[in-house]
Design an enzyme around this catalytic site. Sequence first.
Site, PDB file in Angstrom:
ATOM      1  N   SER A 127     -11.351  -1.105  -0.520  1.00  0.00           N
ATOM      2  CA  SER A 127     -10.068  -1.096   0.184  1.00  0.00           C
ATOM      3  C   SER A 127     -10.239  -1.429   1.653  1.00  0.00           C
ATOM      4  CB  SER A 127      -9.406   0.284   0.079  1.00  0.00           C
ATOM      5  OG  SER A 127      -8.681   0.420  -1.105  1.00  0.00           O
ATOM      6  N   HIS A 135      -3.456   5.751   3.551  1.00  0.00           N
ATOM      7  CA  HIS A 135      -4.309   4.610   3.230  1.00  0.00           C
ATOM      8  C   HIS A 135      -3.777   3.300   3.804  1.00  0.00           C
ATOM      9  CE1 HIS A 135      -5.966   1.541   0.372  1.00  0.00           C
ATOM     10  NE2 HIS A 135      -7.036   2.304   0.398  1.00  0.00           N
ATOM     11  N   ASP A 195       0.840  -1.193   0.000  1.00  0.00           N
ATOM     12  CA  ASP A 195       0.000   0.000   0.000  1.00  0.00           C
ATOM     13  C   ASP A 195       0.880   1.249   0.000  1.00  0.00           C
ATOM     14  OD1 ASP A 195      -2.375   1.774   0.758  1.00  0.00           O
ATOM     15  OD2 ASP A 195      -3.280  -0.208   0.900  1.00  0.00           O
TER      16      ASP A 195
END
Length: 733
Positions: free
Chosen positions: A441, A260, A200
Amino acid sequence: MQNYSTYIGKKVVAKTVLTLAVLGGLGGLACAQAAGVPQSVRAALKDRVNFSALTPNTEYTRFIVHYRDAVPSSKQAPAAHVAMLLNRLDADMQRVGASLGAQINYVRSLATGGQVIDVASKGKSVGVARTIDAASLMTEFASNPDIAYIEPDSTARIAVTPNDEFYSKQWDLYEDKAGMNVPSAWDITSGTGTTVAVLDTGLAAHRDLWATIAGYDFISQSGTAGDGDGRDSNPSDDGDWFENWACGLFAGRSGNSSWHGTHVSGTILATSNNGFGVAGIANEARLVPVRVLGRCGGNLSDIADAIVWASGGRVDGAPDNANPARVINLSLGAQEACGETYQKAIDLARSRGTVVVAAAGNSNANVSGFSPASCSGVIAVAASDRGGDRAYYSNYGDLIDVTAPGGELYQNDDSNGILSTLNSGTREQQDPSYKYYQGTSMAAPHVAALAALVFTKNPILTPDQVETLIKDNTRSLPGTCSGGCGKGLVDAAKTLQAVPEVKNKLGNGAVVNALSANQGVELDYAMAVPFGVKDLKITLEGGSGDADLYVRFGLPPMPNSQQDCKSAGGNNNESCNFGLPSAGIYYIKLLAYRGFSDVKLKASFSPKTSATFSNATRYRIPDGQDMISSIAVSGLSNGTFVDKFTVKTNITHPIRAGTKLQLVFNGDDKTQFAVVLKPFDHKDDKDQSNVNETFNVSLGERFKLKANGLWTLDVIDRSDGKVGSIDSWSLEF
């Protein structure tokens, strides 16, 4: 060149706009509840055998036997009566043990007059965990009419709701309607010993993410990385913010850093029961952060290399991954069908026994046009909302495997999103925080965490077996799904209850005697090798006939095609030796080239003479506050004690005197230890900056400890208007 981006769902302006369309102990003969006793027999013995106390997929090693003429200890039975009772018990233990192939031992007498017994493995199979039906064992005992009652010596657990500050807001874990039934799964396991890689944006420093081990930054272009260089050993998230139109017309005028990867990681393994923050699903697993996304996304070439590396494969220019991941989470993707590069990388990861989980995408479109979710072999995850409907943004289709909570954010109400760890900085890292996000996600890490829990219960499963368990134990979506949401909504507890117990596990130093098989028959074993091992030796010897030995890391060997070692001489003196073996599962196969008998199998490994553990994630030290960085030490032999070790720090700070360093240890064996490495106003601090230093710690012989556990470096900043960072640190034993 195609860029790959994160799958965070788009913010919704109003609800009316919506179209609602995640090796145990070895030795000992474990008794597992099974259907080995007919219902007619159970009915006849229900008043004397406590069948109802047996729960599915639970091991029982102790039982309590009550004889009709037993006397509670408070009544002080005559010595002759007690001796007679124990002689009777001894006879029953020998009778049942002979019938079921078990060794049954007396433990103690209870104050109630009951007798506690323990079921152990036969001496000739030391190191091998065998399984027997607990109901059958109790039925065999009850065939003696002198026995009034027998029941398992079951385990009681504290009925605990995690005390994490925001747990009540994590509806995705526990709500009956659309949660994934995690609390009941925690009664079985919390993920201890399993490693998960999150590919990520990297990881921002966060006090709720302690179980982090060395990762890597695979972003090859410095402009994308934003840290001034290309690939390096620091997976810290340097932010993915961008200026006006820098990422194209459709990306928007500008964007702040998303952090994220930190949000995804928190869903998987945020520390639980620490009194603050959120609870991760596999909160005792270990995290390997891998940075592949930066400003404007990331390149397929970097992501493919990262998949191979995270699973334990070799990538030119990068150090070998000392902690291969059993699970890889890919909360990222692009609008294109799966290509050869992605597919090959995923195939290589799966060949090493790694499960790959991918977010379906947030375009409300068929997932067949999105990668990596459309690749063969991944677990493709769609997102549901809090009501159990397919989230309005989630991709769908025949290639979806399962659905997990992804949340939906409404105007002025984020509480239906997924709450997890974050950072408060808009561009650079600032203070740890928590925030609701939505998207596939957010759904994917729920499934990645569940896969980690499955591996913890049974580490020798293949990726296909893990996927099948997760898919076959879903429940129907309580809402609606147009277009296809796979097998249903993941259910953590139901999945773990269906995970088969491990058979034929070999412990370190295992010796299995008197093996035999007819020509063409295969005997299979598995051995978990921890990190930090110097060598692994597996040998066959003795007996008659001809047995061949095959060993493979990660997956069972295929005698005619795939194995890491083949030893097939003309007799039974076979050997497979590995220097510096990778941490993970080694599968062992004995093939009867000709029929063989009375063969002995040995398996053992030894620890390195020294071992180094490090954390290269950068953590910002706020002014006047403290910041921690942790290293999970594992794989050292349980018999290894240390009284001396070395701590090396790489800390950036303009005023050295303004920092205090403390080392805290919480051992796997409940040992606790703390030492101040550097106080404020160190004698050498005047006009100096940074703390790049080696600290040699000597505990003394009396205070030596076992080093497996969580080591935490706590850097305390004195309020002086300056800030710094923990750039890296290491422990050497």
